[in-house]
Write a protein that holds these residues in place. Structure first.
Motif, PDB file in Angstrom:
ATOM      1  N   SER A 289       0.852  -1.181   0.000  1.00 47.59           N
ATOM      2  CA  SER A 289       0.000   0.000   0.000  1.00 47.59           C
ATOM      3  C   SER A 289       0.884   1.225   0.000  1.00 47.59           C
ATOM      4  O   SER A 289       1.922   1.266   0.677  1.00 47.59           O
ATOM      5  CB  SER A 289      -0.910  -0.018   1.238  1.00 47.59           C
ATOM      6  N   SER A 290       0.496   2.249  -0.764  1.00 45.95           N
ATOM      7  CA  SER A 290       1.317   3.455  -0.860  1.00 45.95           C
ATOM      8  C   SER A 290       0.432   4.633  -1.244  1.00 45.95           C
ATOM      9  O   SER A 290      -0.729   4.465  -1.633  1.00 45.95           O
ATOM     10  CB  SER A 290       2.433   3.281  -1.899  1.00 45.95           C
ATOM     11  N   GLY A 291       0.997   5.843  -1.131  1.00 46.06           N
ATOM     12  CA  GLY A 291       0.294   7.035  -1.596  1.00 46.06           C
ATOM     13  C   GLY A 291      -0.471   7.776  -0.535  1.00 46.06           C
ATOM     14  O   GLY A 291      -0.990   8.864  -0.799  1.00 46.06           O
ATOM     15  N   GLY A 292      -0.594   7.231   0.675  1.00 41.10           N
ATOM     16  CA  GLY A 292      -1.307   7.917   1.734  1.00 41.10           C
ATOM     17  C   GLY A 292      -0.524   9.107   2.257  1.00 41.10           C
ATOM     18  O   GLY A 292       0.703   9.066   2.332  1.00 41.10           O
ATOM     19  N   VAL A 293      -1.224  10.187   2.623  1.00 42.36           N
ATOM     20  CA  VAL A 293      -0.557  11.382   3.147  1.00 42.36           C
ATOM     21  C   VAL A 293       0.175  11.063   4.445  1.00 42.36           C
ATOM     22  O   VAL A 293       1.315  11.473   4.655  1.00 42.36           O
ATOM     23  CB  VAL A 293      -1.588  12.511   3.368  1.00 42.36           C
TER      24      VAL A 293
ATOM     25  N   PRO B 269       2.033   8.311   6.746  1.00 39.82           N
ATOM     26  CA  PRO B 269       2.653   6.998   6.581  1.00 39.82           C
ATOM     27  C   PRO B 269       1.851   5.855   7.197  1.00 39.82           C
ATOM     28  O   PRO B 269       1.863   4.736   6.673  1.00 39.82           O
ATOM     29  CB  PRO B 269       4.009   7.156   7.281  1.00 39.82           C
ATOM     30  N   LEU B 270       1.133   6.125   8.286  1.00 38.57           N
ATOM     31  CA  LEU B 270       0.333   5.075   8.903  1.00 38.57           C
ATOM     32  C   LEU B 270      -0.788   4.606   7.977  1.00 38.57           C
ATOM     33  O   LEU B 270      -1.257   3.472   8.067  1.00 38.57           O
ATOM     34  CB  LEU B 270      -0.255   5.562  10.231  1.00 38.57           C
ATOM     35  N   ARG B 271      -1.220   5.481   7.085  1.00 33.71           N
ATOM     36  CA  ARG B 271      -2.269   5.099   6.147  1.00 33.71           C
ATOM     37  C   ARG B 271      -1.764   4.126   5.090  1.00 33.71           C
ATOM     38  O   ARG B 271      -2.558   3.517   4.374  1.00 33.71           O
ATOM     39  CB  ARG B 271      -2.845   6.345   5.463  1.00 33.71           C
ATOM     40  N   ASN B 272      -0.454   4.001   4.988  1.00 33.78           N
ATOM     41  CA  ASN B 272       0.123   3.069   4.022  1.00 33.78           C
ATOM     42  C   ASN B 272       0.329   1.682   4.619  1.00 33.78           C
ATOM     43  O   ASN B 272       0.843   0.795   3.948  1.00 33.78           O
ATOM     44  CB  ASN B 272       1.452   3.607   3.491  1.00 33.78           C
ATOM     45  N   GLN B 273      -0.068   1.505   5.861  1.00 33.98           N
ATOM     46  CA  GLN B 273      -0.073   0.164   6.419  1.00 33.98           C
ATOM     47  C   GLN B 273      -1.191  -0.652   5.768  1.00 33.98           C
ATOM     48  O   GLN B 273      -2.137  -0.115   5.195  1.00 33.98           O
ATOM     49  CB  GLN B 273      -0.296   0.210   7.935  1.00 33.98           C
ATOM     50  N   LEU B 274      -1.071  -1.966   5.876  1.00 32.62           N
ATOM     51  CA  LEU B 274      -2.123  -2.861   5.411  1.00 32.62           C
ATOM     52  C   LEU B 274      -2.953  -3.298   6.614  1.00 32.62           C
ATOM     53  O   LEU B 274      -2.430  -3.549   7.695  1.00 32.62           O
ATOM     54  CB  LEU B 274      -1.519  -4.066   4.696  1.00 32.62           C
TER      55      LEU B 274
ATOM     56  N   ALA C  50      -4.899   5.872   0.213  1.00 32.00           N
ATOM     57  CA  ALA C  50      -3.803   5.000  -0.208  1.00 32.00           C
ATOM     58  C   ALA C  50      -4.218   4.137  -1.401  1.00 32.00           C
ATOM     59  O   ALA C  50      -5.410   3.963  -1.682  1.00 32.00           O
ATOM     60  CB  ALA C  50      -3.360   4.116   0.948  1.00 32.00           C
ATOM     61  N   THR C  51      -3.225   3.614  -2.100  1.00 33.42           N
ATOM     62  CA  THR C  51      -3.448   2.747  -3.263  1.00 33.42           C
ATOM     63  C   THR C  51      -2.908   1.364  -2.962  1.00 33.42           C
ATOM     64  O   THR C  51      -1.775   1.217  -2.503  1.00 33.42           O
ATOM     65  CB  THR C  51      -2.724   3.308  -4.501  1.00 33.42           C
ATOM     66  N   MET C  52      -3.718   0.337  -3.200  1.00 34.71           N
ATOM     67  CA  MET C  52      -3.245  -1.040  -3.029  1.00 34.71           C
ATOM     68  C   MET C  52      -2.588  -1.508  -4.314  1.00 34.71           C
ATOM     69  O   MET C  52      -3.093  -1.250  -5.421  1.00 34.71           O
ATOM     70  CB  MET C  52      -4.385  -1.976  -2.645  1.00 34.71           C
ATOM     71  N   SER C  53      -1.456  -2.198  -4.172  1.00 34.93           N
ATOM     72  CA  SER C  53      -0.726  -2.711  -5.335  1.00 34.93           C
ATOM     73  C   SER C  53      -0.449  -4.197  -5.172  1.00 34.93           C
ATOM     74  O   SER C  53      -0.124  -4.664  -4.075  1.00 34.93           O
ATOM     75  CB  SER C  53       0.600  -1.962  -5.527  1.00 34.93           C
ATOM     76  N   LEU C  54      -0.561  -4.914  -6.278  1.00 40.25           N
ATOM     77  CA  LEU C  54      -0.249  -6.339  -6.342  1.00 40.25           C
ATOM     78  C   LEU C  54       0.830  -6.510  -7.402  1.00 40.25           C
ATOM     79  O   LEU C  54       0.613  -6.207  -8.577  1.00 40.25           O
ATOM     80  CB  LEU C  54      -1.492  -7.146  -6.721  1.00 40.25           C
TER      81      LEU C  54
ATOM     82  N   GLN D 289      -7.447   2.063  -6.679  1.00 43.79           N
ATOM     83  CA  GLN D 289      -7.735   3.125  -5.721  1.00 43.79           C
ATOM     84  C   GLN D 289      -9.186   3.552  -5.903  1.00 43.79           C
ATOM     85  O   GLN D 289      -9.702   3.558  -7.006  1.00 43.79           O
ATOM     86  CB  GLN D 289      -6.795   4.316  -5.965  1.00 43.79           C
ATOM     87  N   SER D 290      -9.840   3.899  -4.810  1.00 41.72           N
ATOM     88  CA  SER D 290     -11.264   4.230  -4.873  1.00 41.72           C
ATOM     89  C   SER D 290     -11.512   5.679  -5.262  1.00 41.72           C
ATOM     90  O   SER D 290     -12.653   6.068  -5.500  1.00 41.72           O
ATOM     91  CB  SER D 290     -11.918   3.960  -3.518  1.00 41.72           C
ATOM     92  N   GLY D 291     -10.470   6.484  -5.308  1.00 44.60           N
ATOM     93  CA  GLY D 291     -10.656   7.905  -5.553  1.00 44.60           C
ATOM     94  C   GLY D 291     -10.946   8.677  -4.290  1.00 44.60           C
ATOM     95  O   GLY D 291     -11.343   9.834  -4.338  1.00 44.60           O
ATOM     96  N   GLY D 292     -10.740   8.062  -3.127  1.00 44.51           N
ATOM     97  CA  GLY D 292     -10.960   8.717  -1.837  1.00 44.51           C
ATOM     98  C   GLY D 292     -12.273   8.300  -1.215  1.00 44.51           C
ATOM     99  O   GLY D 292     -13.260   8.042  -1.906  1.00 44.51           O
ATOM    100  N   GLY D 293     -12.276   8.215   0.120  1.00 45.35           N
ATOM    101  CA  GLY D 293     -13.513   7.926   0.831  1.00 45.35           C
ATOM    102  C   GLY D 293     -13.768   6.466   1.116  1.00 45.35           C
ATOM    103  O   GLY D 293     -14.697   6.128   1.848  1.00 45.35           O
ATOM    104  N   ALA D 294     -12.968   5.554   0.563  1.00 47.05           N
ATOM    105  CA  ALA D 294     -13.152   4.128   0.817  1.00 47.05           C
ATOM    106  C   ALA D 294     -11.788   3.449   0.850  1.00 47.05           C
ATOM    107  O   ALA D 294     -10.860   3.844   0.147  1.00 47.05           O
ATOM    108  CB  ALA D 294     -14.037   3.486  -0.243  1.00 47.05           C
TER     109      ALA D 294
END
Length: 244
Positions: free
Chosen positions: A85-89, A91-96, A118-122, A190-195
């Protein structure tokens, strides 16, 4: 007769020759159709996550086959898959966020981003020809929504919008296969925010496809073409013997 046989040989060659196609990604919302076109993939859920029903654990990614984070033991995640997970403002938001059954409306274990920004990546290594996902989200007040998906392939980058992804249940099926030699290297959504985006299951790899058998018409045309070529050479040799 000779002209007819030559034409049959040309038709048989064109019938059996491979056709050119544009490399790309085909998407599926029907699991049965996907499995029919891409059988034999590695399938994986997250039932082995060490989280109790109604509880969750925060993990600093990535999660992969080498993971040893008190939630997934080494070797539990299928080799070749990396979840991050990455992209969160923050750093804690980039946790899974690994959620046990019933924690956020999920009826099976799931892995989510910890931040809605944040954006999830596989990531897949090696690259694969087919991927199937059960997608899920959770949100406090915005409701179900589509995910914006980016697929990085060996031959190009492809953008998709998924079906509406619910914030409860086992997740919604979404499959992808490469065409004309395209391989899947990375999928991000990514959901575009809010989810918060999540997955509850994944299948990936190289489909097990039976050896192709030429269609009867193509086979017959091929044999006629070869026979015509052989007859032509036989007649030529016969004329040479007569002349001598």
């Amino acid at each position: 007769m000779r002209l007819l046989l030559n034409r049959l040989f040309l038709i048989s060659f064109l019938t059996l020759a491979p056709t050119n196609a544009t490399a790309g990604i085909v998407t599926y919302t029907s699991q049965s159709v996907f499995e029919s076109n891409a059988p034999g993939l590695i399938t994986h859920d997250f039932s082995a996550a060490m989280v109790d029903p109604g509880s969750a654990a925060f993990v600093t990614g990535p999660i992969d086959s080498l993971t040893n984070n008190a939630v997934f033991s080494p070797g539990v995640i299928a080799p070749g898959l990396t979840i991050s997970s990455s992209g969160g403002v923050d750093p804690l938001r980039n946790q899974l966020y690994v959620a046990g059954v019933g924690t956020v409306g999920n009826t099976v274990n799931g892995i989510y981003t910890n931040g809605s920004d944040a954006t999830m990546s596989l990531d897949f290594g090696p690259q694969v020809s087919a991927v199937a996902l059960n997608l899920i989200g959770f949100t406090n007040n915005t409701g179900a929504r589509s995910f914006n998906m980016t697929v990085i392939g060996s031959l190009g980058t492809h953008l998709f919008s998924t079906p509406i992804i619910p914030d409860f249940g086992p997740g919604v099926f979404f499959g992808l296969t490469g065409t004309a030699g395209e391989k899947i290297q990375k999928i991000s959504f990514q959901s575009g925010g809010g989810a918060n985006e999540g997955i509850t299951a994944i299948a990936f790899g190289e489909p097990i496809v039976a050896s192709a058998v030429p269609e009867p018409s193509a086979f017959v045309l091929s044999m006629l073409g070869i026979g015509g070529y052989g007859l032509k050479r036989f007649r030529k040799r016969s004329h040479q013997r007569t002349d001598n």
